[in-house]
Design a protein around this motif. Structure first.
Motif, short mmCIF file in Angstrom:
data_model
loop_
_atom_site.label_atom_id
_atom_site.label_comp_id
_atom_site.label_asym_id
_atom_site.label_seq_id
_atom_site.Cartn_x
_atom_site.Cartn_y
_atom_site.Cartn_z
N LEU A 92 -6.69 7.02 5.59
CA LEU A 92 -6.36 5.82 5.87
C LEU A 92 -6.75 5.67 7.52
O LEU A 92 -6.00 6.19 8.19
CB LEU A 92 -5.07 5.39 5.58
N ILE A 93 -7.57 4.64 7.74
CA ILE A 93 -7.78 4.47 9.16
C ILE A 93 -7.43 3.11 9.69
O ILE A 93 -7.62 1.96 8.74
CB ILE A 93 -9.58 4.39 9.60
N LEU A 106 -4.35 7.60 9.99
CA LEU A 106 -3.03 7.57 9.62
C LEU A 106 -2.71 8.51 8.68
O LEU A 106 -1.39 8.78 8.17
CB LEU A 106 -2.74 6.12 9.15
N SER A 107 -3.60 9.06 7.93
CA SER A 107 -3.44 10.34 6.99
C SER A 107 -3.07 11.55 7.68
O SER A 107 -2.14 12.16 6.94
CB SER A 107 -4.64 10.52 5.96
N ASP A 108 -3.73 11.95 8.63
CA ASP A 108 -3.33 13.23 9.18
C ASP A 108 -1.81 13.57 9.37
O ASP A 108 -1.33 14.68 9.18
CB ASP A 108 -4.05 13.24 10.63
N PRO A 109 -1.14 12.77 10.05
CA PRO A 109 0.47 12.97 10.39
C PRO A 109 1.18 13.28 9.16
O PRO A 109 1.98 13.99 8.99
CB PRO A 109 0.92 11.89 11.18
N GLN A 110 0.80 12.60 8.01
CA GLN A 110 1.52 12.78 6.68
C GLN A 110 1.05 14.16 6.04
O GLN A 110 2.07 14.82 5.46
CB GLN A 110 1.08 11.64 5.80
N VAL A 111 -0.01 14.35 6.15
CA VAL A 111 -0.52 15.77 5.51
C VAL A 111 -0.16 16.93 6.64
O VAL A 111 0.31 17.80 5.66
CB VAL A 111 -2.17 15.90 5.60
N LEU A 142 0.78 -1.19 0.06
CA LEU A 142 -0.28 0.10 0.12
C LEU A 142 0.94 1.23 0.22
O LEU A 142 1.62 1.64 1.04
CB LEU A 142 -0.72 -0.06 1.10
N HIS A 143 0.72 1.91 -1.15
CA HIS A 143 1.72 3.28 -1.31
C HIS A 143 0.59 4.35 -1.25
O HIS A 143 -0.29 4.45 -2.02
CB HIS A 143 2.48 3.22 -2.50
N GLY A 144 1.06 5.38 -0.52
CA GLY A 144 0.30 6.64 -0.25
C GLY A 144 0.81 7.77 -0.72
O GLY A 144 2.24 7.75 -0.69
N TYR A 145 0.34 8.67 -1.29
CA TYR A 145 0.83 9.95 -1.63
C TYR A 145 -0.02 11.08 -0.87
O TYR A 145 -1.23 11.01 -0.48
CB TYR A 145 0.71 10.24 -2.87
N VAL A 146 0.86 12.04 -0.45
CA VAL A 146 0.09 13.60 0.08
C VAL A 146 -0.16 14.53 -0.91
O VAL A 146 0.78 14.77 -1.74
CB VAL A 146 0.82 14.05 1.16
N ILE A 147 -1.42 15.05 -1.26
CA ILE A 147 -1.57 15.94 -2.22
C ILE A 147 -2.11 17.09 -1.61
O ILE A 147 -2.65 17.23 -0.46
CB ILE A 147 -2.64 15.37 -3.10
N GLN A 148 -1.91 18.18 -2.56
CA GLN A 148 -2.42 19.60 -2.05
C GLN A 148 -3.21 20.32 -3.27
O GLN A 148 -2.60 20.21 -4.19
CB GLN A 148 -1.25 20.38 -1.46
N TYR A 149 -4.23 20.66 -2.78
CA TYR A 149 -5.07 21.36 -3.74
C TYR A 149 -5.61 22.97 -3.04
O TYR A 149 -6.43 22.61 -2.03
CB TYR A 149 -6.27 20.73 -4.23
N GLN A 150 -5.53 23.91 -3.59
CA GLN A 150 -5.94 25.25 -2.99
C GLN A 150 -5.70 25.37 -1.33
O GLN A 150 -6.74 25.76 -0.86
CB GLN A 150 -7.63 25.29 -3.49
N GLY A 151 -4.58 25.05 -1.16
CA GLY A 151 -4.12 25.15 0.26
C GLY A 151 -4.73 24.07 1.13
O GLY A 151 -4.36 24.16 2.45
N ALA A 203 2.73 21.86 7.94
CA ALA A 203 3.96 22.31 8.48
C ALA A 203 4.80 23.33 7.53
O ALA A 203 5.07 24.52 8.00
CB ALA A 203 4.65 21.31 8.80
N PRO A 204 5.15 22.79 6.26
CA PRO A 204 5.68 23.71 5.41
C PRO A 204 5.17 25.03 5.08
O PRO A 204 5.51 25.98 5.05
CB PRO A 204 6.05 22.94 4.01
N MET A 205 3.77 24.82 4.58
CA MET A 205 2.97 25.93 4.57
C MET A 205 3.04 27.08 5.66
O MET A 205 3.13 28.26 5.20
CB MET A 205 1.39 25.62 4.34
N GLY A 206 2.78 26.46 6.85
CA GLY A 206 3.03 27.24 8.02
C GLY A 206 4.06 28.26 8.27
O GLY A 206 4.24 29.55 8.47
N LYS A 207 5.09 27.51 7.73
CA LYS A 207 6.51 27.96 7.98
C LYS A 207 6.74 29.05 6.96
O LYS A 207 7.12 30.09 7.16
CB LYS A 207 7.64 27.12 7.99
#
Length: 240
Positions: free
Chosen positions: A62-63, A70-75, A34-43, A81-85
Motif C-alpha cells: 500500500l502506497i 505503508l506496508s513495510d513497517p507492518q511487515v 480499509l483493513h490490512g493483514y500481514v501474511i507470511q509464506y516461506q519466510g 522482527a519476531p523472526m529475527g529475534k
C-alpha cells in the motif's frame, strides 16, 4: 484465542489463503474502510487488503499520496522482527566457540568450516576488532567442505581450550591444530550435527555465513566473505 477460533473469525478470502499455506501474522487498519493483514509464506512477509464487502483480497504493498510504502513497517513489525529475534535466540543457544572479549559490547556469529579459505580471510579481516576487545565473535564449526572437516572441527571443539585451539589454527593457517581424535565425543558430534542443521534452517549453504544485529536490532546475514571494508565496518562496527 485458539488457532481454530482465530481462523473462524477471519474473512473467507484470508481463510482461503491460509489453506494455501500462508500464515496471517497481524492486522492493521488504514482508515475506516480499509483493513490490512500481514501474511507470511516461506519466510517472506507481505500484506493483504480486503475490499469493503470482505469478499475479495488484494495482495501487495500500500502506497500513500507521498509515495511512502505503508506496508513495510507492518511487515517488519509482524514478520521480520519476531523472526529475527527467534533466529538470534537459536544462535545464542547453539554450541559456539568464543573469540575475543566475552564482555565486548558487540556480538557476531559465524559458521566456519576448518578448511574454508574464505573463513580464513574473514578471520584475518576481523582480527583488529577481536584484538581490540570491541567484538565477541562466536564461531559455530561445521563440517561440509571435505571428509576431514568434521574430525578437524571436532578436534578443535574437544581441545582443553577450544578458543585457543581455534585461534592457533586460524592464525597459523591450519598449521597448528589439535590431533584428530580417535573417537568424537557424543556431545561434540551432536553439536556439529545441530550446527549444520541450524545453518541450513537459517537459509545458508556456504561458509562463512555471518549473523549480526543492525542498529535497529534486526538480524542481518552476510553469506560468504564480506566484499569490502564498508561491509566489514557494518558487521563489526567502526574499525578500531
Amino acid at each position: 484465542m485458539s488457532a481454530q477460533g482465530a481462523a473462524e473469525k477471519l474473512p473467507q478470502p484470508l481463510q482461503s489463503l491460509q489453506k494455501q499455506g500462508l500464515e496471517v501474522k497481524g492486522q492493521f487498519d488504514v482508515g475506516p474502510n480499509l483493513h490490512g493483514y500481514v501474511i507470511q509464506y516461506q519466510g517472506q512477509g507481505s500484506t493483504v487488503f480486503l475490499t469493503p464487502d470482505k469478499q475479495h483480497a488484494i495482495v501487495g504493498n500500500l502506497i500513500d499520496s507521498s509515495g511512502n510504502n505503508l506496508s513495510d513497517p507492518q511487515v517488519e513489525k509482524y514478520v521480520y522482527a519476531p523472526m529475527g529475534k527467534q533466529m538470534w535466540s537459536r544462535l545464542e543457544s547453539s554450541r559456539w566457540i568464543t573469540v575475543g572479549n566475552v564482555k565486548a559490547p558487540r556480538i557476531v556469529y559465524a559458521f566456519f568450516d576448518p578448511f574454508c579459505p574464505y573463513c580464513a580471510q574473514f578471520w584475518e579481516k576481523a582480527r583488529p576488532w577481536l584484538d581490540s576487545d570491541k567484538v565477541q565473535l562466536r564461531v559455530l564449526l561445521v563440517g561440509i567442505l571435505r571428509p576431514e572437516s568434521t574430525p578437524r572441527a571436532a578436534a578443535i571443539m574437544m581441545a582443553k581450550d577450544p578458543s585457543k585451539a581455534l585461534k592457533d589454527y586460524e592464525n597459523t593457517h591450519g598449521k597448528t591444530s589439535p590431533s584428530l581424535p580417535d573417537t568424537v565425543n557424543p556431545d561434540v558430534a551432536s553439536a556439529l550435527k545441530s550446527n549444520l542443521q541450524l545453518m541450513e534452517n537459517l537459509g545458508s549453504d556456504a561458509t562463512p555465513t555471518i549473523y549480526y544485529l543492525n542498529p535497529k536490532g534486526r538480524l542481518q546475514q552476510q553469506q560468504g566473505l564480506p566484499p569490502d571494508d564498508d561491509t566489514m565496518n557494518t558487521i563489526m562496527g567502526s574499525k578500531p
